[in-house]
Enzyme design. Structure first.
Site, PDB file in Angstrom:
ATOM      1  N   LYS A  40      29.111  34.155  -1.652  1.00 11.00           N
ATOM      2  CA  LYS A  40      29.270  32.740  -1.916  1.00 11.00           C
ATOM      3  C   LYS A  40      29.472  32.495  -3.421  1.00 11.00           C
ATOM      4  O   LYS A  40      29.890  31.434  -3.837  1.00 11.00           O
ATOM      5  CB  LYS A  40      28.001  31.978  -1.485  1.00 11.00           C
ATOM      6  CG  LYS A  40      27.614  32.158  -0.042  1.00 11.00           C
ATOM      7  CD  LYS A  40      26.253  31.455   0.170  1.00 11.00           C
ATOM      8  CE  LYS A  40      25.555  32.020   1.369  1.00 11.00           C
ATOM      9  NZ  LYS A  40      24.191  31.479   1.464  1.00 11.00           N
ATOM     10  N   GLY A  41      29.166  33.486  -4.217  1.00 10.93           N
ATOM     11  CA  GLY A  41      29.080  33.298  -5.665  1.00 10.93           C
ATOM     12  C   GLY A  41      30.333  32.833  -6.374  1.00 10.93           C
ATOM     13  O   GLY A  41      30.265  32.147  -7.384  1.00 10.93           O
ATOM     14  N   GLU A  95      35.964  37.082  -8.271  1.00  3.09           N
ATOM     15  CA  GLU A  95      34.518  37.328  -8.242  1.00  3.09           C
ATOM     16  C   GLU A  95      33.800  36.497  -9.300  1.00  3.09           C
ATOM     17  O   GLU A  95      34.394  36.117 -10.307  1.00  3.09           O
ATOM     18  CB  GLU A  95      34.239  38.823  -8.517  1.00  3.09           C
ATOM     19  CG  GLU A  95      33.884  39.623  -7.278  1.00  3.09           C
ATOM     20  CD  GLU A  95      32.484  39.316  -6.725  1.00  3.09           C
ATOM     21  OE1 GLU A  95      32.005  38.175  -6.844  1.00  3.09           O
ATOM     22  OE2 GLU A  95      31.888  40.241  -6.165  1.00  3.09           O
ATOM     23  N   ASP A  96      32.532  36.243  -9.063  1.00  8.68           N
ATOM     24  CA  ASP A  96      31.726  35.546 -10.067  1.00  8.68           C
ATOM     25  C   ASP A  96      31.384  36.486 -11.224  1.00  8.68           C
ATOM     26  O   ASP A  96      31.567  36.156 -12.389  1.00  8.68           O
ATOM     27  CB  ASP A  96      30.442  34.954  -9.460  1.00  8.68           C
ATOM     28  CG  ASP A  96      29.688  35.930  -8.560  1.00  8.68           C
ATOM     29  OD1 ASP A  96      30.089  37.108  -8.460  1.00  8.68           O
ATOM     30  OD2 ASP A  96      28.681  35.521  -7.956  1.00  8.68           O
ATOM     31  N   ASP A  99      28.941  43.524 -12.058  1.00  6.68           N
ATOM     32  CA  ASP A  99      27.712  44.019 -12.678  1.00  6.68           C
ATOM     33  C   ASP A  99      27.706  45.554 -12.594  1.00  6.68           C
ATOM     34  O   ASP A  99      28.359  46.214 -13.407  1.00  6.68           O
ATOM     35  CB  ASP A  99      26.549  43.368 -11.921  1.00  6.68           C
ATOM     36  CG  ASP A  99      25.205  43.565 -12.571  1.00  6.68           C
ATOM     37  OD1 ASP A  99      25.150  43.742 -13.788  1.00  6.68           O
ATOM     38  OD2 ASP A  99      24.183  43.530 -11.857  1.00  6.68           O
ATOM     39  N   LYS A 127      29.704  42.401 -16.819  1.00 12.37           N
ATOM     40  CA  LYS A 127      28.545  43.043 -17.467  1.00 12.37           C
ATOM     41  C   LYS A 127      28.869  44.518 -17.599  1.00 12.37           C
ATOM     42  O   LYS A 127      28.396  45.342 -16.831  1.00 12.37           O
ATOM     43  CB  LYS A 127      27.293  42.884 -16.593  1.00 12.37           C
ATOM     44  CG  LYS A 127      26.426  41.687 -16.848  1.00 12.37           C
ATOM     45  CD  LYS A 127      25.103  41.799 -16.078  1.00 12.37           C
ATOM     46  CE  LYS A 127      24.445  40.446 -15.924  1.00 12.37           C
ATOM     47  NZ  LYS A 127      23.255  40.474 -15.052  1.00 12.37           N
ATOM     48  N   PHE A 149      20.010  37.896 -16.755  1.00 12.59           N
ATOM     49  CA  PHE A 149      20.291  37.460 -15.392  1.00 12.59           C
ATOM     50  C   PHE A 149      20.795  36.023 -15.453  1.00 12.59           C
ATOM     51  O   PHE A 149      20.158  35.133 -16.020  1.00 12.59           O
ATOM     52  CB  PHE A 149      19.028  37.544 -14.513  1.00 12.59           C
ATOM     53  CG  PHE A 149      19.335  37.342 -13.066  1.00 12.59           C
ATOM     54  CD1 PHE A 149      19.869  38.371 -12.308  1.00 12.59           C
ATOM     55  CD2 PHE A 149      19.136  36.097 -12.461  1.00 12.59           C
ATOM     56  CE1 PHE A 149      20.190  38.190 -10.965  1.00 12.59           C
ATOM     57  CE2 PHE A 149      19.454  35.905 -11.130  1.00 12.59           C
ATOM     58  CZ  PHE A 149      19.975  36.950 -10.374  1.00 12.59           C
ATOM     59  N   ASP A 156      23.363  32.711  -8.152  1.00 12.17           N
ATOM     60  CA  ASP A 156      22.093  32.242  -7.604  1.00 12.17           C
ATOM     61  C   ASP A 156      20.901  33.101  -7.980  1.00 12.17           C
ATOM     62  O   ASP A 156      21.054  34.269  -8.350  1.00 12.17           O
ATOM     63  CB  ASP A 156      22.173  32.217  -6.079  1.00 12.17           C
ATOM     64  CG  ASP A 156      22.235  33.641  -5.503  1.00 12.17           C
ATOM     65  OD1 ASP A 156      23.127  34.406  -5.928  1.00 12.17           O
ATOM     66  OD2 ASP A 156      21.386  33.990  -4.666  1.00 12.17           O
TER      67      ASP A 156
END
Ligand code: IMP
Ligand code: MG
Length: 190
Positions: A40-41, A95-96, A99, A127, A149, A156
């Site tokens: 959902k990001g 994508e959000d 990582d 990141k 974070f 979220d």
């Protein structure tokens, strides 16, 4: 005071900038490219980014899961696969954040199985320091230098605060506040 990483204005500026670059990259496609948002990001980013795409595109969404709170899990699960036929088309994965890279690697493999012409990747955040598996990110909105974070604008903490319109770096106090809300919701405390 919250540790704001990207304000609403900065996010819009990034979307405009990346949108322009993607349009340049896609101006000569035989088939209409398919933008794939990762639920959902990336929903918030996908919506704003698309406003700056002024060529014909199709859209679709996939859903994966890998995160519990702030704990990374290497196991990525496919909850919803592509619905749209992307055979012979350029696919742009939106994508959000990238990582460790596990999710993006999984997405690349999943979409490759649908035989697209090529796959481009775009992420609001990268990141690089947290990378465990090597994946390419073609368009990056913001390079994070540390392991903060992030919360807000789709990102979220235990499913909370995706609706916050900007992105902030979580402090110990933020996490305490969110854990309290979560405990109340789950009936652990009154
Ligand atoms: P990766 O598989 O470790 O690259 O993680 C990618 C996914 O984890 C992202 O699509 C996010 O949904 C989630 N994630 C990674 N970092 C953060 C963060 O700082 N805040 C919230 N979600 C994150
Ligand atoms: Mg995600």
């Amino acid at each position: 005071m919250q540790n704001i990483i990207l304000s609403q204005e900065q996010i819009q500026e990034i979307c405009k900038n990346i949108g322009g670059k993607i349009c340049q990259e896609l101006h000569n496609e035989d088939k209409i490219p398919l933008f794939v948002g990762v639920l959902k990001g990336s929903l918030n980013f996908m919506m704003d980014l698309m406003k700056h795409i002024n060529i014909p595109i199709y859209t679709d969404y996939v859903q994966i899961s890998s995160y519990q709170g702030m704990n990374r899990s290497n196991e990525v699960k496919l909850i919803k696969d592509l619905s749209f036929n992307c055979k012979g088309r350029t696919v742009i994965i939106v994508e959000d954040i990238v990582d460790t890279g596990h999710s993006m690697k999984f997405l690349l493999e999943t979409i490759k199985a649908h035989n697209p012409k090529r796959i481009l990747t775009v992420a609001l955040f990268n990141k690089e320091k947290a990378r465990v598996v090597d994946v390419k990110v073609d368009f990056v909105g913001y390079e994070l230098v540390d392991n903060t974070f992030l919360i807000g604008y789709g990102l979220d903490y235990n499913e909370m605060e995706r609706n916050v319109p900007y992105v902030y770096g979580a402090t110990y106090e933020d996490l305490e506040r969110l854990n309290l809300t979560l405990d109340k919701d789950l009936g652990r405390i009154k």
